[in-house]
Write an enzyme that holds these catalytic residues in place. Structure first.
Site, PDB file in Angstrom:
ATOM      1  N   HIS A 190      49.119  45.588  44.808  1.00 44.71           N
ATOM      2  CA  HIS A 190      50.128  46.545  43.690  1.00 44.71           C
ATOM      3  C   HIS A 190      50.314  47.881  44.791  1.00 44.71           C
ATOM      4  CE1 HIS A 190      47.611  43.816  40.635  1.00 44.71           C
ATOM      5  NE2 HIS A 190      48.574  42.931  41.161  1.00 44.71           N
ATOM      6  N   TYR A 250      37.476  52.617  40.901  1.00 42.54           N
ATOM      7  CA  TYR A 250      38.717  53.329  40.782  1.00 42.54           C
ATOM      8  C   TYR A 250      38.998  54.623  40.193  1.00 42.54           C
ATOM      9  CZ  TYR A 250      41.617  50.938  38.314  1.00 42.54           C
ATOM     10  OH  TYR A 250      42.420  49.638  37.759  1.00 42.54           O
TER      11      TYR A 250
END
Length: 477
Positions: free
Chosen positions: A68, A131
């Protein structure tokens, strides 16, 4: 046990950075500073302004996710466990399709710039993948993603566990191969004040450097009317350059002009700063020498940290705008003076008067330097694209400080006319004959140390004026 010092290493994908994190361990377990802005920016990580922290827990070995490419920057690491990470450059350009792979444990992290495809495969049970991102996730934002198939034979990622043996979503399994992927363009720069002299120069600069941009004039983004702003355009923007302002210095002294100057230069900038801060977008804000009173001796230049002391309504509103622009975590306030661009300005007026036989009277006790809009536009783009340190900068031409009278004489000389046709006059005498004039700084010279420290080129004012007039003459033929 203490791991190696914090280090940041480049990879074959531009902007993709591998971070080595110190991990402190003892009999109780371990501790690490997973994200520490001051230390990491000092070590070379971009000051990317994260606004959201996400954690993906993966119970099984072989869980695989990706590839992605997202419309924001991302900082990935693991809290527990171990992954094999693979990144593919899916941005438009010569590096499209470039691959980087590595194993990540709690002692490593990776900074992933916008448009670089991100994927991982867990190598241990109970792996917590964490993240940070510098934009808020939403369903609308997901429509801006770019995807690549994990099994693409062109990039040929050597997965530790074959993809036919892993836990993989059907959606990830069916992403397109590289030859069907549309590369992600760089994030656009938002230009406000697109119809002004500086706005037009910024558009030309972006065009010449092939930098995507979205330009708004007063009809589409009126700083005085925040309720009508297209704020969705801020999502994923590279930065906002505010080249819009109420610059009618004399009109700002009137009751109506005072209201408009404050609405655009202060209240509007306050709303813009809040919108940028909410969207996590940097702001480059153009300001002026009018934030100073001009009483500094004319053989000295104002440093960036000089106290503000504006003497006009225009200067006061711009000083207030600076204060609110500085609240944006990533900002560049760029003060300039005596701006000359494509449109109505002092140099153009003097050239026209010279050509039509007019002998003007020009003040000879206001001192400063010219700034040409193409140069200022280039400087603003440089600050954004190099991610220069947040702060205040001064940008003008270089060279000795001069007066408006001297500049007028240069214009007459360079256009083939007698410079002695220009008569000097004091500001006091000039304004006495013209009621309603706003007070101007006597000294508008700005110290350019900040400019040079940022790696910006400055041009000699005298030669730049000659070149400008020559170019203008050729264009008008």
């Amino acid at each position: 046990m203490v791991a190696a010092e914090l280090t940041i290493t480049t990879t074959q994908i531009p902007g993709l950075l591998l971070v080595q994190l110190p991990v402190h361990g003892d009999a109780r377990g371990w501790f690490k500073e997973n994200w520490q802005r001051e230390k990491m920016v000092a070590a070379g990580l971009p000051d990317f302004g994260p606004v959201q922290n996400n954690i993906s827990f993966n119970a099984s070995v072989g869980t695989t996710r990706g590839i992605h490419a997202e419309p924001w920057d991302k900082y990935v690491s693991v809290a527990t466990g171990k992954i094999f990470g693979a990144w593919v450059d899916l941005r438009a350009g010569e590096n499209f399709g470039t691959v980087f792979t590595t194993e990540i444990t709690p002692g490593q992290a990776v900074f992933v710039p916008r448009g670089v495809g991100n994927s991982f495969q867990t190598l241990e049970e109970n792996t917590a993948y964490t993240y940070l991102v510098n934009d808020h996730w939403s369903a609308d934002a997901q429509q801006l993603y770019t995807f690549l198939n994990l099994a693409d034979p062109t990039v040929a990622i050597d997965w530790p566990i074959p993809l036919d043996q892993v836990v993989l979503s059907e959606k990830d399994r069916n992403h397109p191969y590289l030859d069907a992927v549309t590369p992600m363009d760089p994030a656009p720069v938002i230009i406000l004040g697109a119809n002004g002299q500086l706005g037009r120069a910024l558009i030309a600069q972006c065009d010449s450097q092939q930098i995507p941009y979205q330009a708004y004039d007063r009809s589409t983004w009126d700083l005085a009317e925040p309720s009508g702003w297209p704020l969705k355009s801020l999502r994923g923007a590279r930065a906002v350059i505010n080249a819009a302002a109420h610059t009618q210095v004399d009109a700002a002294q009137t009751p109506e002009g005072r209201t408009l100057a404050w609405a655009v230069n202060a209240t509007g900038v306050s709303a813009l700063a809040a919108a940028c801060q909410h969207a996590g977008v940097p702001l480059a804000h153009v300001s002026t020498d009018y934030v100073f009173d001009g009483t500094l001796p004319v053989d000295q230049a104002y440093p960036t940290d000089a106290p503000l002391s504006p003497v006009s309504v225009y200067g006061q509103s711009k000083a207030a705008g600076e204060a609110v622009a500085a609240t944006v975590p990533r900002h560049w306030i760029v003060r300039t003076s005596w701006v000359i661009g494509d449109g109505n300005n002092f140099v153009a007026t003097m050239a026209r008067l010279a050509a039509t036989g007019v002998d003007p009277t020009v003040v000879d006790d206001q001192h400063g330097r010219l700034t040409f809009t193409p140069d200022l536009a280039q400087a603003l783009i440089h600050l954004i694209t190099t991610e220069a340190p947040t702060g205040t900068y001064h940008y003008t031409c270089d060279g000795p400080t001069v007066t408006w009278h001297q500049i007028a004489q240069w214009v007459y000389h360079d256009t083939g006319h007698d410079p002695h046709r220009v008569t000097p006059v004091s500001t006091a005498d000039y304004t006495a004959a013209r009621p309603g004039q706003a007070p101007r700084p006597t000294n508008s010279t700005l110290d350019l140390t900040s400019t040079r420290d940022a790696g910006l080129a400055v041009r000699d004012m005298r030669s730049r004026l000659t070149a400008w007039l020559d170019s203008s003459s050729r264009t008008s033929r």
